[in-house]
Write a protein that holds these residues in place. Structure first.
Motif, PDB file in Angstrom:
ATOM      1  N   GLN A 163     -55.476 -64.549 -33.289  1.00  0.00           N
ATOM      2  CA  GLN A 163     -54.563 -64.981 -34.333  1.00  0.00           C
ATOM      3  C   GLN A 163     -55.300 -65.738 -35.584  1.00  0.00           C
ATOM      4  OE1 GLN A 163     -51.752 -68.322 -34.044  1.00  0.00           O
ATOM      5  NE2 GLN A 163     -50.205 -66.820 -34.476  1.00  0.00           N
ATOM      6  N   LEU A 164     -55.147 -65.255 -36.710  1.00  0.00           N
ATOM      7  CA  LEU A 164     -55.859 -65.743 -38.202  1.00  0.00           C
ATOM      8  C   LEU A 164     -54.817 -66.176 -38.923  1.00  0.00           C
ATOM      9  CD1 LEU A 164     -58.397 -63.070 -38.693  1.00  0.00           C
ATOM     10  CD2 LEU A 164     -58.718 -65.008 -37.366  1.00  0.00           C
ATOM     11  N   VAL A 165     -55.022 -67.551 -39.456  1.00  0.00           N
ATOM     12  CA  VAL A 165     -54.176 -68.054 -40.404  1.00  0.00           C
ATOM     13  C   VAL A 165     -54.759 -68.226 -41.874  1.00  0.00           C
ATOM     14  CG1 VAL A 165     -52.896 -69.434 -38.583  1.00  0.00           C
ATOM     15  CG2 VAL A 165     -54.965 -70.486 -39.647  1.00  0.00           C
ATOM     16  N   PHE A 166     -53.934 -68.295 -42.890  1.00  0.00           N
ATOM     17  CA  PHE A 166     -54.158 -68.391 -44.123  1.00  0.00           C
ATOM     18  C   PHE A 166     -52.839 -68.822 -45.162  1.00  0.00           C
ATOM     19  CE2 PHE A 166     -53.376 -64.133 -42.883  1.00  0.00           C
ATOM     20  CZ  PHE A 166     -52.034 -63.926 -43.763  1.00  0.00           C
ATOM     21  N   PRO A 167     -53.118 -69.706 -46.189  1.00  0.00           N
ATOM     22  CA  PRO A 167     -51.764 -69.668 -47.093  1.00  0.00           C
ATOM     23  C   PRO A 167     -51.140 -68.468 -47.559  1.00  0.00           C
ATOM     24  CG  PRO A 167     -53.854 -71.200 -47.491  1.00  0.00           C
ATOM     25  CD  PRO A 167     -54.380 -70.248 -46.529  1.00  0.00           C
ATOM     26  N   VAL A 168     -49.932 -68.713 -47.707  1.00  0.00           N
ATOM     27  CA  VAL A 168     -49.237 -67.530 -48.415  1.00  0.00           C
ATOM     28  C   VAL A 168     -48.240 -68.504 -49.343  1.00  0.00           C
ATOM     29  CG1 VAL A 168     -49.521 -65.883 -46.469  1.00  0.00           C
ATOM     30  CG2 VAL A 168     -47.616 -67.387 -46.268  1.00  0.00           C
ATOM     31  N   GLU A 239     -51.085 -63.160 -39.716  1.00  0.00           N
ATOM     32  CA  GLU A 239     -50.902 -61.659 -40.290  1.00  0.00           C
ATOM     33  C   GLU A 239     -49.901 -60.692 -39.719  1.00  0.00           C
ATOM     34  OE1 GLU A 239     -54.799 -61.532 -38.250  1.00  0.00           O
ATOM     35  OE2 GLU A 239     -55.848 -61.203 -40.315  1.00  0.00           O
ATOM     36  N   THR A 240     -49.532 -61.060 -38.355  1.00  0.00           N
ATOM     37  CA  THR A 240     -48.375 -60.439 -38.082  1.00  0.00           C
ATOM     38  C   THR A 240     -46.968 -60.798 -38.684  1.00  0.00           C
ATOM     39  OG1 THR A 240     -48.152 -61.661 -36.051  1.00  0.00           O
ATOM     40  CG2 THR A 240     -49.375 -59.737 -35.734  1.00  0.00           C
ATOM     41  N   LEU A 241     -47.029 -62.036 -39.374  1.00  0.00           N
ATOM     42  CA  LEU A 241     -46.043 -62.743 -39.792  1.00  0.00           C
ATOM     43  C   LEU A 241     -45.837 -62.260 -41.266  1.00  0.00           C
ATOM     44  CD1 LEU A 241     -43.480 -64.917 -39.761  1.00  0.00           C
ATOM     45  CD2 LEU A 241     -45.268 -66.538 -40.642  1.00  0.00           C
ATOM     46  N   ALA A 242     -46.986 -62.155 -41.877  1.00  0.00           N
ATOM     47  CA  ALA A 242     -46.950 -62.122 -43.278  1.00  0.00           C
ATOM     48  C   ALA A 242     -47.595 -60.933 -44.010  1.00  0.00           C
ATOM     49  CB  ALA A 242     -47.768 -63.270 -44.021  1.00  0.00           C
ATOM     50  N   CYS A 243     -48.150 -60.054 -43.120  1.00  0.00           N
ATOM     51  CA  CYS A 243     -48.607 -58.701 -43.572  1.00  0.00           C
ATOM     52  C   CYS A 243     -47.859 -57.782 -44.510  1.00  0.00           C
ATOM     53  CB  CYS A 243     -49.537 -58.112 -42.609  1.00  0.00           C
ATOM     54  SG  CYS A 243     -48.572 -57.433 -41.202  1.00  0.00           S
ATOM     55  N   ASP A 244     -46.707 -57.651 -44.049  1.00  0.00           N
ATOM     56  CA  ASP A 244     -45.790 -56.801 -44.537  1.00  0.00           C
ATOM     57  C   ASP A 244     -45.092 -57.401 -45.891  1.00  0.00           C
ATOM     58  OD1 ASP A 244     -46.112 -55.061 -42.483  1.00  0.00           O
ATOM     59  OD2 ASP A 244     -44.146 -55.280 -41.321  1.00  0.00           O
ATOM     60  N   ALA A 245     -44.897 -58.550 -45.991  1.00  0.00           N
ATOM     61  CA  ALA A 245     -44.484 -59.203 -47.176  1.00  0.00           C
ATOM     62  C   ALA A 245     -45.488 -59.030 -48.151  1.00  0.00           C
ATOM     63  CB  ALA A 245     -44.176 -60.704 -46.636  1.00  0.00           C
ATOM     64  N   ILE A 246     -46.882 -59.113 -47.673  1.00  0.00           N
ATOM     65  CA  ILE A 246     -47.896 -59.139 -48.697  1.00  0.00           C
ATOM     66  C   ILE A 246     -47.866 -57.664 -49.140  1.00  0.00           C
ATOM     67  CG2 ILE A 246     -50.221 -59.254 -48.977  1.00  0.00           C
ATOM     68  CD1 ILE A 246     -50.302 -61.797 -47.032  1.00  0.00           C
ATOM     69  N   VAL A 294     -56.176 -53.329 -38.757  1.00  0.00           N
ATOM     70  CA  VAL A 294     -57.221 -54.188 -38.811  1.00  0.00           C
ATOM     71  C   VAL A 294     -58.535 -53.767 -39.272  1.00  0.00           C
ATOM     72  CG1 VAL A 294     -58.722 -55.592 -37.112  1.00  0.00           C
ATOM     73  CG2 VAL A 294     -56.551 -55.250 -36.546  1.00  0.00           C
ATOM     74  N   ARG A 295     -58.852 -54.578 -40.470  1.00  0.00           N
ATOM     75  CA  ARG A 295     -60.143 -54.227 -41.112  1.00  0.00           C
ATOM     76  C   ARG A 295     -61.282 -54.661 -40.060  1.00  0.00           C
ATOM     77  NH1 ARG A 295     -57.480 -57.397 -45.293  1.00  0.00           N
ATOM     78  NH2 ARG A 295     -56.671 -56.140 -46.883  1.00  0.00           N
ATOM     79  N   GLN A 296     -62.483 -54.121 -40.799  1.00  0.00           N
ATOM     80  CA  GLN A 296     -63.793 -54.283 -40.080  1.00  0.00           C
ATOM     81  C   GLN A 296     -63.882 -55.888 -40.022  1.00  0.00           C
ATOM     82  OE1 GLN A 296     -67.004 -52.434 -41.901  1.00  0.00           O
ATOM     83  NE2 GLN A 296     -66.195 -50.292 -41.325  1.00  0.00           N
ATOM     84  N   ASP A 297     -63.371 -56.608 -40.869  1.00  0.00           N
ATOM     85  CA  ASP A 297     -63.556 -58.032 -40.740  1.00  0.00           C
ATOM     86  C   ASP A 297     -62.791 -58.738 -39.615  1.00  0.00           C
ATOM     87  OD1 ASP A 297     -61.143 -58.079 -41.954  1.00  0.00           O
ATOM     88  OD2 ASP A 297     -61.855 -59.071 -44.063  1.00  0.00           O
ATOM     89  N   GLY A 298     -61.923 -57.849 -39.091  1.00  0.00           N
ATOM     90  CA  GLY A 298     -60.950 -58.541 -38.078  1.00  0.00           C
ATOM     91  C   GLY A 298     -59.637 -58.701 -38.542  1.00  0.00           C
ATOM     92  N   THR A 299     -59.220 -58.587 -39.788  1.00  0.00           N
ATOM     93  CA  THR A 299     -58.146 -58.864 -40.769  1.00  0.00           C
ATOM     94  C   THR A 299     -57.121 -58.080 -40.359  1.00  0.00           C
ATOM     95  OG1 THR A 299     -58.699 -58.595 -42.693  1.00  0.00           O
ATOM     96  CG2 THR A 299     -58.833 -60.731 -42.005  1.00  0.00           C
ATOM     97  N   LEU A 300     -55.778 -58.220 -40.161  1.00  0.00           N
ATOM     98  CA  LEU A 300     -54.845 -57.292 -39.827  1.00  0.00           C
ATOM     99  C   LEU A 300     -54.143 -56.849 -41.220  1.00  0.00           C
ATOM    100  CD1 LEU A 300     -53.053 -55.865 -37.698  1.00  0.00           C
ATOM    101  CD2 LEU A 300     -51.615 -57.726 -37.845  1.00  0.00           C
ATOM    102  N   VAL A 301     -53.990 -55.463 -41.405  1.00  0.00           N
ATOM    103  CA  VAL A 301     -53.182 -54.932 -42.674  1.00  0.00           C
ATOM    104  C   VAL A 301     -52.107 -54.177 -42.275  1.00  0.00           C
ATOM    105  CG1 VAL A 301     -55.192 -55.371 -44.244  1.00  0.00           C
ATOM    106  CG2 VAL A 301     -54.890 -53.050 -42.962  1.00  0.00           C
ATOM    107  N   PRO A 302     -51.085 -54.059 -42.999  1.00  0.00           N
ATOM    108  CA  PRO A 302     -49.910 -53.050 -42.831  1.00  0.00           C
ATOM    109  C   PRO A 302     -50.479 -51.616 -42.342  1.00  0.00           C
ATOM    110  CG  PRO A 302     -49.387 -54.121 -44.567  1.00  0.00           C
ATOM    111  CD  PRO A 302     -50.732 -54.476 -44.320  1.00  0.00           C
TER     112      PRO A 302
END
Length: 302
Positions: A163-168, A239-246, A294-302
């Motif tokens: 799990q990775l976190v970031f402001p949205v 990521e699993t919370l916000a990726c689709d809204a982004i 998941v990108r190469q940097d480990g972050t999740l995208v839709p």
């Protein structure tokens, strides 16, 4: 196991139900018989044991010391039988029960389940959305998707995603955020009991929570995310919370940095039960869905 032949199964069922429910009346309702029938079964079982299992009181039944010892094993045994029969019934019906936190189910999983159904039309999925930690060894749940450190006892736990976190926030609010210091000048959306605090993201940027101001508080992360979409403030999402809204342009991440919380998503199953075909199919599909996003940097995208 030949000792079982010396005891009537109905009597053992009556003992277990009466102990668990605390009265003959409740046991009779569960077993679908009369109170007199349950009473007779209990008495016969006590005669077979040669010891009283219950003390009778005006407020109900109370196990004797002998009864406490016997009932401990009866309860465990009938729970195992019930779990086994439930599992066999679900496999016959092609039903897979998945326990998952409501926010993961509503913001990520349900939007992708149709792809699983298309690949496995013979498997019916039943989603049990609950924050409680279900024990797959004793419940009717086949699979749990849980967030934590994977240190649960007596289960199989396979890591799915860190799990990775970031402001949205909304795009309009993001125009005011050029540097992490700018978070001090915007409303901050909070949960009352979050899994992690803002310092997970702020500390690597040389800041701490004391810079943050007030903002609205909502009871769960799903509502917090909706509030961020509505422009009510900045929320520390994942990521699993916000990726689709982004991806849909409803939210944006004003800063590129994403930091690990130290917890992960896990695929949890019973340690004792064999892995059924439906469980294996769901695990493989879930891992594929996550890995393709998941990108190469480990972050999740839709």
């Amino acid at each position: 196991m030949h000792v079982l032949n010396r005891f009537h199964l109905n009597g053992l069922r009556a003992l277990e139900a009466a102990a668990r429910l605390g009265s003959l009346r409740a046991a009779a309702e569960e077993l679908g018989v009369t109170i007199g029938a349950v009473s007779q079964q209990v008495l016969k079982a006590e005669e077979q044991f040669g010891h009283p299992v219950f003390e009778r009181h005006p407020k109900g039944l109370r196990p004797t010391p002998f009864g406490q010892e016997v009932l401990r094993y009866l309860s465990a045994g009938f729970a195992e039988i019930s779990a086994g029969l439930t599992r066999a019934s679900r496999q016959r019906e092609g039903v897979l029960t998945v326990s998952v936190a409501p926010v993961f189910a509503s913001k990520w999983l349900v939007w992708r389940l149709q792809r699983f159904r298309e690949q496995h039309p013979d498997i019916r999925i039943r989603i049990d959305a609950d924050v409680a930690l279900v024990d797959p060894n004793t419940s009717d749940v086949d699979v749990c998707i849980r967030v934590g450190r994977g240190d649960w006892r007596n289960v199989r736990a396979e890591r799915l995603l860190d799990q990775l976190v970031f402001p949205v926030c909304s795009r309009a609010l993001a125009e005011r955020l050029w540097h992490p210091h700018d978070l001090a000048h915007v409303p901050i959306i909070r949960e009352p009991t979050p899994m992690f605090d803002w310092n997970v993201w702020l500390a690597p940027n040389g800041l701490d929570e004391t810079i943050l101001g007030d903002g609205p508080v909502f009871s769960d992360a799903s509502l917090c995310l909706d509030a961020a979409v509505a422009g009510q403030g900045v929320f520390l999402g994942w990521e699993t919370l916000a990726c689709d809204a982004i991806a849909m342009g409803r939210l944006t991440s004003p800063f590129p940095d994403r930091y690990a919380t130290g917890i992960s998503y896990w695929f949890v199953t019973s340690r004792s039960a064999p892995s059924a075909r439906a469980v294996q199919a769901f695990r493989d599909w879930l891992k594929a869905e996550l890995s393709t996003g998941v990108r190469q940097d480990g972050t999740l995208v839709p």
